[in-house]
Motif scaffolding. Structure first.
Motif, mmCIF file in Angstrom:
data_model
loop_
_atom_site.group_PDB
_atom_site.id
_atom_site.type_symbol
_atom_site.label_atom_id
_atom_site.label_comp_id
_atom_site.label_asym_id
_atom_site.label_seq_id
_atom_site.Cartn_x
_atom_site.Cartn_y
_atom_site.Cartn_z
ATOM 1 N N LEU A 51 0.809 -1.226 0.000
ATOM 2 C CA LEU A 51 0.000 0.000 0.000
ATOM 3 C C LEU A 51 0.841 1.274 0.000
ATOM 4 C CD1 LEU A 51 -2.868 -0.899 2.509
ATOM 5 C CD2 LEU A 51 -2.851 -1.105 0.019
ATOM 6 N N GLU A 93 2.784 2.931 -2.280
ATOM 7 C CA GLU A 93 2.652 3.896 -3.368
ATOM 8 C C GLU A 93 1.287 4.562 -3.377
ATOM 9 O OE1 GLU A 93 5.112 5.015 -5.062
ATOM 10 O OE2 GLU A 93 6.425 3.622 -3.998
ATOM 11 N N LYS A 94 0.256 3.797 -3.095
ATOM 12 C CA LYS A 94 -1.099 4.356 -3.059
ATOM 13 C C LYS A 94 -1.229 5.411 -1.967
ATOM 14 C CE LYS A 94 -5.937 3.026 -2.327
ATOM 15 N NZ LYS A 94 -6.872 1.889 -2.068
ATOM 16 N N ARG A 128 -1.425 9.794 -2.133
ATOM 17 C CA ARG A 128 -2.525 10.560 -1.520
ATOM 18 C C ARG A 128 -2.054 11.520 -0.437
ATOM 19 N NH1 ARG A 128 -8.228 7.957 0.733
ATOM 20 N NH2 ARG A 128 -9.195 9.939 1.350
#
Length: 364
Positions: A229, A231-232, A236
């Motif tokens: 998770l 990079e996600k 953001r």
């Protein structure tokens, strides 16, 4: 390289069974156990069956003077274990993980001791990692295997949860971490550090949502770690000024020395090494109120907790935490007595010796 002294008349060979030496909680625990093992009495040999990646600790194990047997697949793994155990009279098989546990059960002879360390609560962890249906099935299969081994949980909390769920009788030896002389005293308690993998179970997204709030912008959050998770979440929250992503770091000690609190919002844990590492530097910790976190917090004046995924409670409890004064030297001292790698290793050594003595008595 660790000093290896002259061999006494009886050596205990410990075969550590693990899938690979990719850096993760079980591998980190195994490295610390091996690094503190008394090489006068014990000979550790590590067996793996997966290819090592760039994030492997293989070279670190080798630097200790520990033999690592890398097998090309499970069949070669089984063959090597069978061949090696025939060479020695006192052998302990100590496995970590579902497949190594199964192989432990299959391969170890009647004269050998079969030990497993369980690093999580499978009925929580596996559904989060592998999906609900397959995860629960995998957990049940794993428990069938554990019934046939001497199973050691990494925390009392996991022991109680599994015994209540399955009726299996278990042992417990707490994870341990190295302790240093370093204990940083901070005057400006506004910096928080998350250290660990970035996945669903670790719930890092909740921490990021909290520190992205304008009301918490005066506090900084540093994320050290990698995972599916990263990079996600970085896309953001990476633009928010009080949040920093550092990715994977081989030696996070520099960040433990220069922060004020260690923080975790995990949904499920065994006994989290990152939290123990924070305590080893005298850091107060701020943790979600899952059972394993509460076990740590109830064992000393180590910090505070908040309800899982409860943003209001997080803010309230954060204010309360910051109003407290913590004795960092007392945190280190209290944690060392329970969670040091030295204490952990001596407990495993005693267990190996007791089980071998019991086995010898049974076999006559």
């Amino acid at each position: 390289m660790k000093n290896v002294h002259s061999q006494p008349s009886t050596k205990i060979y410990v075969f550590f069974l693990i899938s690979s030496l990719k850096r993760c909680g079980p591998v980190n625990m195994l490295f610390l156990l091996v690094s503190q093992l008394d090489f006068i009495r014990f000979v550790p040999i590590v067996f793996t069956f997966k290819n090592e990646t760039k994030n492997s600790r293989l070279n670190e194990f080798s630097a200790l003077g520990v033999e690592v047997v890398q097998c090309a697949g499970i069949l070669a793994y089984i063959w090597q274990l069978r061949q090696r155990q025939q060479q020695y009279t006192a052998v302990v098989f100590h496995s970590h993980g579902v497949i190594p546990d199964l192989i432990n059960l299959m391969v170890a002879s009647l004269q050998s001791v079969k030990v497993s360390t369980l690093h999580n609560f499978p009925f929580e962890d596996y559904p989060m990692t592998f999906g609900r249906i397959f995860g629960l099935l995998m957990a049940r299969v794993h428990m069938v295997i554990e019934k046939k081994l001497v199973t050691v949980t990494c925390s009392v909390t996991i022991k109680v949860q599994i015994e209540k769920k399955t009726g299996i009788r278990l042992l417990s030896i707490a994870n341990g971490v190295p302790f240093t002389d370093c204990c940083v005293k901070r005057k400006d308690a506004k910096r928080f550090l998350y250290l660990g993998e970035i996945n669903h179970r670790k719930n890092v997204g909740f921490l990021l949502r909290m520190f992205a709030l304008p009301s918490l912008s005066k506090y900084s959050l540093t994320i050290v770690g990698d995972g599916p998770l990263l990079e996600k979440l970085k896309a953001r929250y990476g633009v928010i000024s009080n949040i920093t992503f550092l990715g994977h770091v081989d030696h996070p000690e520099q960040y433990l020395r220069t922060t004020d609190y260690l923080i975790s919002a995990s949904l499920s844990e065994g006994l989290p090494m990152a939290v123990l590492e924070g305590l080893s530097y005298g850091l107060p910790v701020f943790l979600s109120d899952i059972a394993s976190h509460l076990q740590i917090l109830n064992s000393g004046d180590f910090g505070g907790h908040f309800h899982v995924n409860d943003s209001h409670d997080f803010i309230v409890k954060l204010d309360q935490l910051l109003d407290q004064r913590f004795d960092r030297e007392a945190i280190k001292k209290g944690a060392y007595e329970q969670y040091s790698d030295v204490v952990m290793t001596r407990r495993y050594e005693s267990l190996y010796q007791k089980l071998l003595a019991d086995q010898k008595g049974v076999l006559g």
